[in-house]
Design an enzyme around this catalytic site. Structure first.
Site, PDB file in Angstrom:
ATOM      1  N   ASP A 251     -16.684  32.135  21.951  1.00 42.56           N
ATOM      2  CA  ASP A 251     -17.012  30.844  21.320  1.00 42.56           C
ATOM      3  C   ASP A 251     -17.756  29.784  22.130  1.00 42.56           C
ATOM      4  O   ASP A 251     -18.927  29.473  21.892  1.00 42.56           O
ATOM      5  CB  ASP A 251     -15.737  30.229  20.707  1.00 42.56           C
ATOM      6  CG  ASP A 251     -14.521  30.185  21.641  1.00 42.56           C
ATOM      7  OD1 ASP A 251     -14.650  30.556  22.812  1.00 42.56           O
ATOM      8  OD2 ASP A 251     -13.432  29.775  21.176  1.00 42.56           O
TER       9      ASP A 251
ATOM     10  N   THR B 205     -15.847  21.154  25.344  1.00 39.30           N
ATOM     11  CA  THR B 205     -15.127  21.972  24.363  1.00 39.30           C
ATOM     12  C   THR B 205     -13.683  21.513  24.159  1.00 39.30           C
ATOM     13  O   THR B 205     -12.986  21.998  23.271  1.00 39.30           O
ATOM     14  CB  THR B 205     -15.198  23.473  24.736  1.00 39.30           C
ATOM     15  OG1 THR B 205     -14.815  24.234  23.603  1.00 39.30           O
ATOM     16  CG2 THR B 205     -14.320  23.789  25.943  1.00 39.30           C
TER      17      THR B 205
ATOM     18  N   GLU C   4      -9.419  26.607  31.760  1.00 36.65           N
ATOM     19  CA  GLU C   4      -8.553  25.554  31.222  1.00 36.65           C
ATOM     20  C   GLU C   4      -8.541  24.327  32.126  1.00 36.65           C
ATOM     21  O   GLU C   4      -8.571  23.191  31.647  1.00 36.65           O
ATOM     22  CB  GLU C   4      -7.115  26.070  31.020  1.00 36.65           C
ATOM     23  CG  GLU C   4      -6.975  27.182  29.995  1.00 36.65           C
ATOM     24  CD  GLU C   4      -7.208  26.735  28.550  1.00 36.65           C
ATOM     25  OE1 GLU C   4      -7.408  25.534  28.321  1.00 36.65           O
ATOM     26  OE2 GLU C   4      -7.202  27.607  27.661  1.00 36.65           O
TER      27      GLU C   4
ATOM     28  N   GLU D 239     -10.728  23.046  15.501  1.00 36.97           N
ATOM     29  CA  GLU D 239     -12.103  23.492  15.226  1.00 36.97           C
ATOM     30  C   GLU D 239     -12.633  23.151  13.834  1.00 36.97           C
ATOM     31  O   GLU D 239     -13.814  22.803  13.686  1.00 36.97           O
ATOM     32  CB  GLU D 239     -12.235  25.002  15.474  1.00 36.97           C
ATOM     33  CG  GLU D 239     -12.119  25.404  16.938  1.00 36.97           C
ATOM     34  CD  GLU D 239     -10.693  25.408  17.471  1.00 36.97           C
ATOM     35  OE1 GLU D 239      -9.743  25.379  16.646  1.00 36.97           O
ATOM     36  OE2 GLU D 239     -10.509  25.443  18.700  1.00 36.97           O
TER      37      GLU D 239
ATOM     38  N   ARG E  51     -10.014  20.858  30.542  1.00 40.60           N
ATOM     39  CA  ARG E  51      -9.039  19.787  30.279  1.00 40.60           C
ATOM     40  C   ARG E  51      -9.013  18.760  31.406  1.00 40.60           C
ATOM     41  O   ARG E  51      -9.157  17.563  31.175  1.00 40.60           O
ATOM     42  CB  ARG E  51      -7.647  20.371  30.081  1.00 40.60           C
ATOM     43  CG  ARG E  51      -7.618  21.350  28.922  1.00 40.60           C
ATOM     44  CD  ARG E  51      -6.213  21.709  28.496  1.00 40.60           C
ATOM     45  NE  ARG E  51      -6.228  22.984  27.792  1.00 40.60           N
ATOM     46  CZ  ARG E  51      -5.360  23.346  26.873  1.00 40.60           C
ATOM     47  NH1 ARG E  51      -4.391  22.548  26.537  1.00 40.60           N
ATOM     48  NH2 ARG E  51      -5.430  24.534  26.287  1.00 40.60           N
TER      49      ARG E  51
HETATM   50  C1  DMJ Z   1      -9.219  24.078  23.147  1.00 44.54           C
HETATM   51  O1  DMJ Z   1      -8.583  24.115  24.368  1.00 44.54           O
HETATM   52  C2  DMJ Z   1     -10.697  24.198  23.308  1.00 44.54           C
HETATM   53  O2  DMJ Z   1     -11.315  23.771  22.145  1.00 44.54           O
HETATM   54  C3  DMJ Z   1     -11.135  25.602  23.593  1.00 44.54           C
HETATM   55  O3  DMJ Z   1     -12.539  25.724  23.643  1.00 44.54           O
HETATM   56  C4  DMJ Z   1     -10.629  26.526  22.545  1.00 44.54           C
HETATM   57  N1  DMJ Z   1      -9.243  26.371  22.262  1.00 44.54           N
HETATM   58  C5  DMJ Z   1      -8.605  25.101  22.240  1.00 44.54           C
HETATM   59  C6  DMJ Z   1      -8.349  24.513  20.886  1.00 44.54           C
HETATM   60  O4  DMJ Z   1      -8.136  25.373  19.882  1.00 44.54           O
END
Ligand code: DMJ
Length: 645
Positions: free
Chosen positions: A400, A620, A266, A534, A270
């Site tokens: 994922d 992501t 995270e 998503e 982020r």
């Molecule tokens: C986000 O923090 C990112 O996309 C992560 O890869 C998956 N979950 C959340 C959003 O759903």
């Protein structure tokens, strides 16, 4: 003559005795040493310092491939070996990065966006952007080179972009309907941001019902997740006053000296991702140095016998790390240790320190070598033995973004990273052979796999895969390209169905294809929607790839549903059950709503030249990171060398 002969003192030379001369010289040399030493403590901007302390270039040193034999105590050892101290003395100035006048005449116009003042509609800014950008870029990059703690050149980077990041006109679409929709999304961002600012400023997320802030325990005591996650969204939307507030907060209040336990994943996606993308978009040195400082704090997580990082890390000086309590047998999670590559490669780029790339290449090497059941990558791996812990495979949660980062690593390398390419298409083939299913109603979906047994469920998280398969379609084997594009469209269609089949027109956390269910949640615990991006992310990519208007229409349906069911008096909130219109709110405005959901919606209604895919990949968390146009950068370096010789 400075020294006069003193009466009554027998003297030689300048009128001083030998012993007096010695004492004087000693004093003089002491003074000179003192003055020189004091230069190190002057701020970087002082000219004297730049004159006397030009930096000698640190050669990147190749360090061990992170096989992880070190203990936690020698976590910082590789940095020392690379010729860097863990906390480098700040402000050692590089004369090297400064652009000679001769070279300046050869420079192509940097392709960098807009002035960070005032809140103007993107359209109005565009013309100004192109003229203002130049002076702005130069001053930003001059700051970079004159602080010169290494050799990354922001100017070279911008010269190697193929297109201006914000497009000709801030991405303003040609048709009025899309522009109107885009402005609506911008208004939603403003509303979400204003409420965060009013009630939760400096906290990680807004609780819009109780009108307060949420800190949580994912970021190890770091604060301001919504601010870091919003920097680039505010910037591309042209919300410049808000962007400036965010920047000021980063400057004055982002404290990286926290001592808490953080999720490596995270913090990376982020914070590191957000700071890096803010740096690449604006050229503000501040973001680069914060990203590097934070990146260094993450390195101890890799001190395991295999070099596979653990999931949780203490951001303080101990740098201890451990696995999540819920992860079976102390394992690390595929989607976590497999989602570092993009940010870490860029950390190496901007710091000129190869260690970050080495850490993630080591992960890749291990994954490549290890035996894979049916060619699949299970979600749990032991960081100690390097073996799979359980045979659970999923393109949704836990797996994922590992797949996402394979294809994006290839694209980000300007299609030179063949290792990533081979792994991605190999994985996709295995996924198709084992996980991709067709429902009785004709919907294509990705099931989950547990030791050979299929669970006919697809998570909302797995809906990113429509976009992923789409952006990878073109580089697949020639006879598979159309097939991949079709598969991407089918998955995106299924995810859209999971939205249209609910009362709120928002999709559940997971939907099933068994016991008569077709893209609907059957369990109460799967019915919630937490503002996730998503499905919209896939609409955005599919729009860019096909220009089929249905994707914009689907995006607009989502906007209307968000407005109707998630907008509350003081922000946006997730909901507990998408199947009832008498909604119950979860009281959380997730930071990824600002970073991803609203950004992807804005891009969906914008022209393709806003953050063009020829130059950018999105991490992501939807933070844009530039494609590394290596051959151009090398050409630039050669040219620079030729000119300076
Ligand atoms: C986000 O923090 C990112 O996309 C992560 O890869 C998956 N979950 C959340 C959003 O759903």
């Amino acid at each position: 003559m400075v020294f006069r002969k003193l009466p009554g003192v027998s003297a030689s030379g300048m009128g001083l005795r030998l012993s007096q001369k010695f004492v004087f010289l000693l004093f003089l040399s002491g003074l000179v040493t003192l003055c020189f030493g004091a230069l190190f403590f002057l701020p970087d901007s002082v000219r004297l310092k730049r004159i006397f302390l030009s930096k000698t270039e640190t050669q990147p040193v190749t360090v061990g491939s992170g096989s992880g034999t070190g203990t936690e105590n020698d976590a910082r050892e590789p940095l020392k070996r690379a010729g860097k101290e863990p906390d480098p003395p700040r402000g050692v100035t590089s004369a090297r990065g400064e652009t000679s006048t001769k070279l300046k005449s050869l420079i192509r116009k940097p392709l960098v966006p807009h002035e960070a003042t005032g809140d103007r509609p993107a359209g109005d800014r565009a013309q100004e952007d192109m003229t203002l950008s130049r002076s702005r870029t130069e001053s930003a990059s001059e700051r970079v080179t004159s602080s010169g703690s290494d050799t990354f050149s922001y100017q070279k980077f911008t010269r190697c972009l193929l297109k201006p990041p914000l497009g000709r006109d801030g991405g303003k679409p040609s048709d009025p309907k899309s522009e109107e929709r885009r402005l609506k999304v911008k208004e939603m961002m403003k509303f979400a941001w204003d409420n965060y600012k009013l009630y939760a400023w400096g906290k990680n997320e807004l609780r819009p019902l109780t009108k307060n802030g949420h800190i949580g325990n994912m970021f190890g005591g770091l604060r301001g997740a919504s601010i870091i996650d919003s920097l680039d969204t505010l910037y591309i939307m042209g919300l410049m006053e808000d962007y400036n507030d965010a920047k000021e907060w980063v400057q004055n209040s982002l404290d990286l000296n926290s001592n808490g336990e953080a999720s490596l994943f995270e913090v990376n996606i982020r914070y590191v991702g957000g700071l890096l993308s803010a740096y690449y978009l604006t050229g503000e040195e501040l973001y680069r140095s914060k990203a590097m400082e934070l990146g260094e704090k993450l390195l101890p997580a890799f001190n395991t016998p295999t070099g596979i990082p653990r999931g949780v890390i203490n951001l303080g000086s101990s740098g201890t790390s451990w696995s999540w309590g819920w992860a079976s047998a102390g394992s690390s999670i595929l989607a976590e240790f497999g989602t570092l590559h993009l940010e870490f490669v860029h950390l190496s780029e901007v710091s000129n320190n190869p260690i970050y790339t080495e850490k993630v290449m080591n992960i890749r090497k291990l994954l490549n070598k290890i035996e894979k059941p049916h060619g699949l990558y299970p979600n749990f791996l032991s960081p100690v033995s390097g073996n799979w812990v359980q045979h659970h495979v999923s393109i949704g949660g836990l797996g994922d973004s590992f797949y996402e980062y394979l294809i994006k690593s290839y694209l980000m390398s300007d299609k030179t990273d063949d290792g990533a390419k081979t792994m991605y298409y190999g994985a996709l083939e295995a996924i198709e052979a084992n996980l991709v299913q067709k429902s009785t109603g004709g919907l294509t979906y990705m099931a989950e796999w547990r030791g050979g047994i299929l669970d006919h469920k697809m998570g909302h998280l797995a809906c990113f895969s429509g976009g992923m398969i789409g952006i990878g379609a073109d580089d697949g084997a020639p006879d598979k390209r159309q097939h991949y594009l079709d598969l991407a469209a089918e998955i995106t269609h299924t995810c859209h169905e999971s939205y249209t089949r609910s009362a709120t027109k928002l999709g559940p956390e997971a939907f099933r294809f068994d016991a008569g269910a077709e893209a609907t949640a059957t369990r109460l615990s799967d019915r919630y929607y937490i503002l996730r991006p998503e499905v919209i992310e896939s609409y955005m990519y599919m729009w860019r790839l096909t220009h089929d208007p249905k994707y914009r229409d689907w995006g607009w349906e989502a906007v209307e549903a968000l407005e109707e069911h998630c907008r509350v008096e003081s922000g946006f909130s997730g909901i507990r059950d998408v199947y009832t219109v008498t909604v119950s709110h979860d009281n959380m405005q997730q930071s990824f709503f600002l970073s991803e959901t609203l950004k992807y919606l804005y891009l969906l209604f914008s022209d393709d030249d806003l953050l063009p895919l020829e130059d950018w990949v999105f991490n992501t968390e939807a933070h844009p990171l530039p494609i590394i146009h290596k051959s151009c950068l090398q050409e630039e370096a050669t040219q620079e060398k030729t000119v300076s010789n």
